[in-house]
Design a protein around this motif. Structure first.
Motif, short mmCIF file in Angstrom:
data_model
loop_
_atom_site.label_atom_id
_atom_site.label_comp_id
_atom_site.label_asym_id
_atom_site.label_seq_id
_atom_site.Cartn_x
_atom_site.Cartn_y
_atom_site.Cartn_z
N CYS A 180 -2.53 19.61 -10.32
CA CYS A 180 -2.49 18.15 -10.43
C CYS A 180 -2.72 17.54 -9.05
O CYS A 180 -2.46 18.19 -8.02
CB CYS A 180 -1.17 17.66 -11.01
SG CYS A 180 0.30 18.30 -10.19
N MET A 201 -10.58 21.88 -7.77
CA MET A 201 -10.36 20.45 -7.92
C MET A 201 -11.21 19.65 -6.93
O MET A 201 -11.64 18.53 -7.22
CB MET A 201 -8.87 20.12 -7.73
CG MET A 201 -8.52 18.67 -7.95
SD MET A 201 -6.76 18.36 -7.90
CE MET A 201 -6.21 19.16 -9.39
N TYR A 255 -10.89 18.95 -15.95
CA TYR A 255 -9.80 18.09 -15.50
C TYR A 255 -9.72 16.81 -16.32
O TYR A 255 -10.73 16.22 -16.71
CB TYR A 255 -9.97 17.75 -14.02
CG TYR A 255 -9.82 18.95 -13.12
CD1 TYR A 255 -8.57 19.36 -12.67
CD2 TYR A 255 -10.93 19.70 -12.76
CE1 TYR A 255 -8.43 20.47 -11.86
CE2 TYR A 255 -10.80 20.81 -11.95
CZ TYR A 255 -9.55 21.20 -11.51
OH TYR A 255 -9.42 22.30 -10.72
N TYR A 279 -5.47 13.38 -11.30
CA TYR A 279 -6.21 14.51 -11.87
C TYR A 279 -5.21 15.54 -12.38
O TYR A 279 -4.19 15.79 -11.74
CB TYR A 279 -7.10 15.16 -10.82
CG TYR A 279 -8.29 14.33 -10.38
CD1 TYR A 279 -9.58 14.62 -10.82
CD2 TYR A 279 -8.12 13.26 -9.50
CE1 TYR A 279 -10.67 13.88 -10.40
CE2 TYR A 279 -9.20 12.50 -9.08
CZ TYR A 279 -10.47 12.81 -9.54
OH TYR A 279 -11.55 12.07 -9.13
N ARG A 280 -5.55 16.15 -13.51
CA ARG A 280 -4.70 17.21 -14.06
C ARG A 280 -5.59 18.23 -14.76
O ARG A 280 -6.44 17.86 -15.59
CB ARG A 280 -3.69 16.62 -15.04
CG ARG A 280 -2.60 17.60 -15.47
CD ARG A 280 -1.61 17.85 -14.37
NE ARG A 280 -0.67 18.89 -14.72
CZ ARG A 280 0.56 18.65 -15.17
NH1 ARG A 280 0.98 17.42 -15.33
NH2 ARG A 280 1.35 19.66 -15.45
N ARG A 281 -5.42 19.51 -14.40
CA ARG A 281 -6.21 20.55 -15.06
C ARG A 281 -5.79 20.66 -16.53
O ARG A 281 -4.60 20.55 -16.86
CB ARG A 281 -6.02 21.89 -14.37
CG ARG A 281 -6.80 23.03 -15.05
CD ARG A 281 -6.60 24.34 -14.34
NE ARG A 281 -7.40 24.41 -13.11
CZ ARG A 281 -8.68 24.79 -13.06
NH1 ARG A 281 -9.32 25.11 -14.20
NH2 ARG A 281 -9.32 24.85 -11.91
N ILE A 315 -8.65 12.97 -16.08
CA ILE A 315 -8.51 11.92 -15.08
C ILE A 315 -7.89 10.71 -15.77
O ILE A 315 -8.42 10.22 -16.77
CB ILE A 315 -9.86 11.53 -14.46
CG1 ILE A 315 -10.58 12.76 -13.93
CG2 ILE A 315 -9.65 10.51 -13.35
CD1 ILE A 315 -11.98 12.45 -13.41
N ILE A 341 -13.45 15.62 -7.09
CA ILE A 341 -12.89 14.46 -6.39
C ILE A 341 -13.98 13.85 -5.49
O ILE A 341 -14.66 14.58 -4.77
CB ILE A 341 -11.67 14.87 -5.55
CG1 ILE A 341 -10.56 15.38 -6.47
CG2 ILE A 341 -11.16 13.71 -4.71
CD1 ILE A 341 -9.35 15.91 -5.72
#
Length: 351
Positions: A61, A1, A175, A89-91, A177, A5
């Motif tokens: 997340c 992640m 991810y 963010y979430r995979r 967003i 970012i």
């Protein structure tokens, strides 16, 4: 992640999250949607969308505050300004399912936000006592407190507040967003900006992602000046910008104060009030003020209440800002070994 970012993010809170966590929340929302006064939960079908999200979401997340987010929160007159700096963010485990589901999800949420705006304005119109309006943040509360034509301005402020609010989303790598501001989403999608994994400060924090249940990273924040802190305090109290705000409101000049209700006359014995207590004399108040010890009297130098309050706050804001600026960030990490979760934190502060 950390590879997606932005490196200049002011706060990152990442954690392992079960794909079914959204579905669990959705099932709880179905139990409370009837208590929603604006009908947002029902109109958005949020519970249904959350339950279906388990089909495509993964196990990572993060909630990220982008550069500028901390200082944006200092202005209490614009309570939603922080959304311009906040992204989630979430995979994604199933990209095809996510791309098929998200357009309907976002459209439903945005339609519900528009409906909530209309419902809120209806509640404000029906709020004859003004209790709800006065509890609204920023200028809306000030307008409702004035009442009359000024209260109509609070309806326009609802449009200004919620009119541009909408859910937006995009995919970057593996991810999803999401944000409620296009400005925030564009900043998160900027592929020309360095990522957190390339940041020297993040690398020096030594966070080990292996077997990690979650981690937090907050770099050294930008220094806060005493003047900025004073403005933030006065903004929260309605002391700065209030005169300008109220000048913009249309208040009728013919407004009159309601007449005080008549008070029944109570017979009294000579030298006593109607409740049997000695009557207080009101004719010698000027003489009593003349006889007061000069040392007991405070000379405010002609300052108004607002100027006195501003001076008092300004006197301590520099000291408070210095204490805040000694905080140089923090990092923390949680790891899982068997049935044991171990957390370790590192806070940087210059005493």
């Amino acid at each position: 992640m950390q590879n997606v970012i932005p490196a200049d993010a002011e706060s990152v809170v990442a954690s392992a999250c079960h794909p079914e966590s959204g579905a669990y929340l959705g099932r709880w929302l179905t139990r409370v949607d009837l208590l929603d006064p604006l009908g947002f939960l029902t109109d958005s079908q949020l519970a249904s969308h959350l339950e279906r999200s388990a089909r495509y979401l993964g196990h990572e997340c993060a909630q990220v505050t982008l550069a500028g987010g901390m200082k944006s929160g200092l202005d209490a007159s614009t309570p939603l300004s922080g959304l311009d700096y906040s992204v989630t963010y979430r995979r994604v485990a199933d990209m095809d399912a996510a791309r098929a589901q998200l357009p309907e999800y976002a459209a439903s949420i945005n339609a519900a936000i528009a409906g909530a705006s209309d419902s809120l304005k209806t509640l404000l119109k029906d709020d004859t006592l003004g209790g709800m309006g006065r509890s609204m943040p920023g200028r809306m509360g000030a307008a409702a407190a004035v009442g009359g034509a000024a209260a109509d301005s609070s309806l326009k402020m609802v449009d200004d507040l919620l009119g541009n609010l909408k859910m937006v989303y995009a995919f970057r790598g593996e991810y999803l967003i999401t944000a409620f501001s296009q400005t925030a989403l564009d900043a998160a999608l900027d592929e020309t900006a360095p990522t957190l994994a390339q940041d020297a400060g993040f690398v020096a924090a030594g966070l080990n992602m292996k077997f990690s249940a979650g981690w937090t990273y907050v770099p050294n924040p930008a220094d806060l000046s005493g003047e900025e802190l004073s403005r933030a305090i006065l903004s929260g109290m309605g002391g700065e910008g209030m005169d300008t705000d109220m000048d913009d409101l249309e208040v009728p000049d013919t407004a009159e104060a309601p007449e005080a209700p008549a008070v029944a006359q109570v017979p009294a014995t000579p030298g006593q009030s109607g409740k049997g207590r000695p009557a207080a004399s009101q004719t010698n108040s000027t003489d009593e003020m003349d006889d007061m010890d000069p040392d007991m009297m405070f000379d405010d130098g002609g300052l108004g209440d607002g100027e006195m309050m501003s001076g008092m706050i300004g006197g301590v804001s520099d000291l408070a800002a210095d204490l805040i600026n000694r905080y140089d960030g923090q990092s923390s990490q949680s790891t899982v070994q068997g049935n044991v979760i171990t957390s370790k934190s590192n806070v940087l502060y210059r005493w």
